[in-house]
Design a protein around this motif. Sequence first.
Motif, PDB file in Angstrom:
ATOM      1  N   ALA A   8       0.834  -1.205   0.000  1.00  0.00           N
ATOM      2  CA  ALA A   8       0.000   0.000   0.000  1.00  0.00           C
ATOM      3  C   ALA A   8       0.870   1.256   0.000  1.00  0.00           C
ATOM      4  CB  ALA A   8      -0.938   0.008   1.196  1.00  0.00           C
ATOM      5  N   ILE A   9       1.943   1.236   0.765  1.00  0.00           N
ATOM      6  CA  ILE A   9       2.848   2.388   0.813  1.00  0.00           C
ATOM      7  C   ILE A   9       3.514   2.574  -0.557  1.00  0.00           C
ATOM      8  CG2 ILE A   9       5.019   3.224   1.805  1.00  0.00           C
ATOM      9  CD1 ILE A   9       4.057   1.884   4.459  1.00  0.00           C
ATOM     10  N   ALA A  10       3.921   1.467  -1.182  1.00  0.00           N
ATOM     11  CA  ALA A  10       4.548   1.560  -2.503  1.00  0.00           C
ATOM     12  C   ALA A  10       3.564   2.103  -3.530  1.00  0.00           C
ATOM     13  CB  ALA A  10       5.069   0.189  -2.941  1.00  0.00           C
ATOM     14  N   VAL A  11       2.329   1.617  -3.496  1.00  0.00           N
ATOM     15  CA  VAL A  11       1.313   2.095  -4.433  1.00  0.00           C
ATOM     16  C   VAL A  11       1.040   3.574  -4.199  1.00  0.00           C
ATOM     17  CG1 VAL A  11      -1.122   1.903  -5.070  1.00  0.00           C
ATOM     18  CG2 VAL A  11       0.258  -0.144  -4.819  1.00  0.00           C
ATOM     19  N   PHE A  12       0.980   3.990  -2.925  1.00  0.00           N
ATOM     20  CA  PHE A  12       0.760   5.393  -2.615  1.00  0.00           C
ATOM     21  C   PHE A  12       1.888   6.248  -3.179  1.00  0.00           C
ATOM     22  CE2 PHE A  12       1.393   9.088   0.140  1.00  0.00           C
ATOM     23  CZ  PHE A  12       0.172   9.714  -0.041  1.00  0.00           C
ATOM     24  N   GLY A  13       3.141   5.787  -3.012  1.00  0.00           N
ATOM     25  CA  GLY A  13       4.283   6.531  -3.550  1.00  0.00           C
ATOM     26  C   GLY A  13       4.201   6.663  -5.061  1.00  0.00           C
ATOM     27  N   LEU A  14       3.810   5.588  -5.728  1.00  0.00           N
ATOM     28  CA  LEU A  14       3.645   5.645  -7.180  1.00  0.00           C
ATOM     29  C   LEU A  14       2.506   6.576  -7.560  1.00  0.00           C
ATOM     30  CD1 LEU A  14       4.185   1.916  -8.111  1.00  0.00           C
ATOM     31  CD2 LEU A  14       5.657   3.831  -8.708  1.00  0.00           C
ATOM     32  N   ALA A  15       1.448   6.567  -6.757  1.00  0.00           N
ATOM     33  CA  ALA A  15       0.306   7.439  -7.051  1.00  0.00           C
ATOM     34  C   ALA A  15       0.710   8.903  -6.945  1.00  0.00           C
ATOM     35  CB  ALA A  15      -0.853   7.145  -6.109  1.00  0.00           C
ATOM     36  N   VAL A  16       1.476   9.231  -5.921  1.00  0.00           N
ATOM     37  CA  VAL A  16       1.936  10.608  -5.767  1.00  0.00           C
ATOM     38  C   VAL A  16       2.808  10.996  -6.952  1.00  0.00           C
ATOM     39  CG1 VAL A  16       3.351  12.151  -4.363  1.00  0.00           C
ATOM     40  CG2 VAL A  16       1.715  10.628  -3.266  1.00  0.00           C
ATOM     41  N   PHE A  17       3.701  10.086  -7.362  1.00  0.00           N
ATOM     42  CA  PHE A  17       4.516  10.361  -8.535  1.00  0.00           C
ATOM     43  C   PHE A  17       3.639  10.559  -9.764  1.00  0.00           C
ATOM     44  CE2 PHE A  17       6.372   8.723 -12.443  1.00  0.00           C
ATOM     45  CZ  PHE A  17       7.371   9.660 -12.631  1.00  0.00           C
ATOM     46  N   ALA A  18       2.690   9.656  -9.934  1.00  0.00           N
ATOM     47  CA  ALA A  18       1.826   9.742 -11.110  1.00  0.00           C
ATOM     48  C   ALA A  18       1.045  11.043 -11.126  1.00  0.00           C
ATOM     49  CB  ALA A  18       0.861   8.551 -11.143  1.00  0.00           C
ATOM     50  N   LEU A  19       0.643  11.509  -9.958  1.00  0.00           N
ATOM     51  CA  LEU A  19      -0.139  12.738  -9.892  1.00  0.00           C
ATOM     52  C   LEU A  19       0.707  13.985 -10.087  1.00  0.00           C
ATOM     53  CD1 LEU A  19      -2.430  11.760  -6.937  1.00  0.00           C
ATOM     54  CD2 LEU A  19      -3.080  12.011  -9.315  1.00  0.00           C
ATOM     55  N   THR A  20       1.951  13.924  -9.640  1.00  0.00           N
ATOM     56  CA  THR A  20       2.780  15.119  -9.718  1.00  0.00           C
ATOM     57  C   THR A  20       3.786  15.095 -10.858  1.00  0.00           C
ATOM     58  OG1 THR A  20       4.366  14.180  -8.168  1.00  0.00           O
ATOM     59  CG2 THR A  20       2.605  15.547  -7.247  1.00  0.00           C
ATOM     60  N   LEU A 109      -7.009   5.777  -6.677  1.00  0.00           N
ATOM     61  CA  LEU A 109      -7.821   6.896  -7.136  1.00  0.00           C
ATOM     62  C   LEU A 109      -7.570   8.110  -6.267  1.00  0.00           C
ATOM     63  CD1 LEU A 109      -9.633   4.154  -7.468  1.00  0.00           C
ATOM     64  CD2 LEU A 109     -11.141   5.819  -8.493  1.00  0.00           C
ATOM     65  N   GLN A 110      -7.657   9.268  -6.881  1.00  0.00           N
ATOM     66  CA  GLN A 110      -7.560  10.512  -6.123  1.00  0.00           C
ATOM     67  C   GLN A 110      -8.821  11.320  -6.345  1.00  0.00           C
ATOM     68  OE1 GLN A 110      -4.380  13.271  -6.981  1.00  0.00           O
ATOM     69  NE2 GLN A 110      -4.806  14.430  -5.141  1.00  0.00           N
ATOM     70  N   PHE A 111      -9.395  11.776  -5.248  1.00  0.00           N
ATOM     71  CA  PHE A 111     -10.543  12.675  -5.301  1.00  0.00           C
ATOM     72  C   PHE A 111      -9.997  14.090  -5.407  1.00  0.00           C
ATOM     73  CE2 PHE A 111     -12.006   8.836  -3.406  1.00  0.00           C
ATOM     74  CZ  PHE A 111     -13.302   8.690  -3.868  1.00  0.00           C
ATOM     75  N   LYS A 112     -10.552  14.870  -6.332  1.00  0.00           N
ATOM     76  CA  LYS A 112     -10.022  16.196  -6.628  1.00  0.00           C
ATOM     77  C   LYS A 112     -11.112  17.248  -6.575  1.00  0.00           C
ATOM     78  CE  LYS A 112      -6.043  15.101  -9.310  1.00  0.00           C
ATOM     79  NZ  LYS A 112      -5.253  15.642 -10.377  1.00  0.00           N
ATOM     80  N   GLY A 113     -10.675  18.491  -6.453  1.00  0.00           N
ATOM     81  CA  GLY A 113     -11.590  19.628  -6.471  1.00  0.00           C
ATOM     82  C   GLY A 113     -11.681  20.218  -7.864  1.00  0.00           C
ATOM     83  N   ALA A 114     -12.482  21.240  -7.973  1.00  0.00           N
ATOM     84  CA  ALA A 114     -12.623  21.945  -9.245  1.00  0.00           C
ATOM     85  C   ALA A 114     -11.284  22.570  -9.628  1.00  0.00           C
ATOM     86  CB  ALA A 114     -13.697  23.016  -9.132  1.00  0.00           C
ATOM     87  N   ALA A 115     -11.095  22.812 -10.905  1.00  0.00           N
ATOM     88  CA  ALA A 115      -9.859  23.412 -11.408  1.00  0.00           C
ATOM     89  C   ALA A 115      -9.544  24.690 -10.631  1.00  0.00           C
ATOM     90  CB  ALA A 115      -9.984  23.706 -12.891  1.00  0.00           C
ATOM     91  N   LEU A 121      -5.691  16.131   0.355  1.00  0.00           N
ATOM     92  CA  LEU A 121      -5.383  14.913  -0.379  1.00  0.00           C
ATOM     93  C   LEU A 121      -6.315  13.801   0.079  1.00  0.00           C
ATOM     94  CD1 LEU A 121      -3.481  13.495  -2.384  1.00  0.00           C
ATOM     95  CD2 LEU A 121      -2.030  12.923  -0.440  1.00  0.00           C
ATOM     96  N   ALA A 122      -7.011  13.186  -0.863  1.00  0.00           N
ATOM     97  CA  ALA A 122      -7.922  12.078  -0.577  1.00  0.00           C
ATOM     98  C   ALA A 122      -7.677  10.985  -1.601  1.00  0.00           C
ATOM     99  CB  ALA A 122      -9.370  12.560  -0.622  1.00  0.00           C
ATOM    100  N   ILE A 123      -7.179   9.843  -1.126  1.00  0.00           N
ATOM    101  CA  ILE A 123      -6.814   8.738  -2.004  1.00  0.00           C
ATOM    102  C   ILE A 123      -7.515   7.467  -1.531  1.00  0.00           C
ATOM    103  CG2 ILE A 123      -4.906   7.241  -2.706  1.00  0.00           C
ATOM    104  CD1 ILE A 123      -3.137   9.680  -2.754  1.00  0.00           C
ATOM    105  N   ALA A 124      -8.034   6.710  -2.484  1.00  0.00           N
ATOM    106  CA  ALA A 124      -8.666   5.420  -2.200  1.00  0.00           C
ATOM    107  C   ALA A 124      -8.016   4.365  -3.082  1.00  0.00           C
ATOM    108  CB  ALA A 124     -10.162   5.494  -2.479  1.00  0.00           C
TER     109      ALA A 124
END
Length: 167
Positions: A8-20, A109-115, A121-124
């Motif tokens: 889960a920690i590895a996936v979270f790290g990849l998710a942060v990379f993917a998002l940023t 998945l990341q829940f996001k706000g309007a542009a 930060l909300a991740i599932a």
Amino acid sequence: MKLRHVRAIAVFGLAVFALTGARGSHGASCGGSSHGSGGSSSHSSSGSDGSSTSGSSGSVSGVGGSSRDRAMRDIKIDECALSADGKQLVAKLTFTNSDSSAYLYDATLQFKGAAGKTVDLAIAQVSDLRVEGGASKSTEASTPYTGKGDGSEYTRCEVAFANRTIG
């Protein structure tokens, strides 16, 4: 630490990379274009607490042949919303496996706000969801809602990372 927590920690790290670090390369959000694969049979399962939700829907699209690209293409976001009890941000998803082999899917998945709007930060996550070859399976991914309002600051969700392995 259990293997699941390390994963889960590895996936979270990849998710942060993917998002940023990989903006614009993959990941679609609620309201995105639909994927091109379809399954012949349908299976359903629910995650989290089974509460009802409402909100916008969308899907994920992707191209290419890598495991991540294929997994991204196989996921459709059906709905993103705050749970009826106001305690969870919930994404309803459908995974469609058009190949002949069964796969285990992982998705973040990341829940996001309007542009232009900043939200917490909300991740599932979905882990090890088995989908038989030629089938579809529906599930939910949820994360606690830590806001103080009605959840309306979260207007969409996106698949930030997805992968599939033969299962």
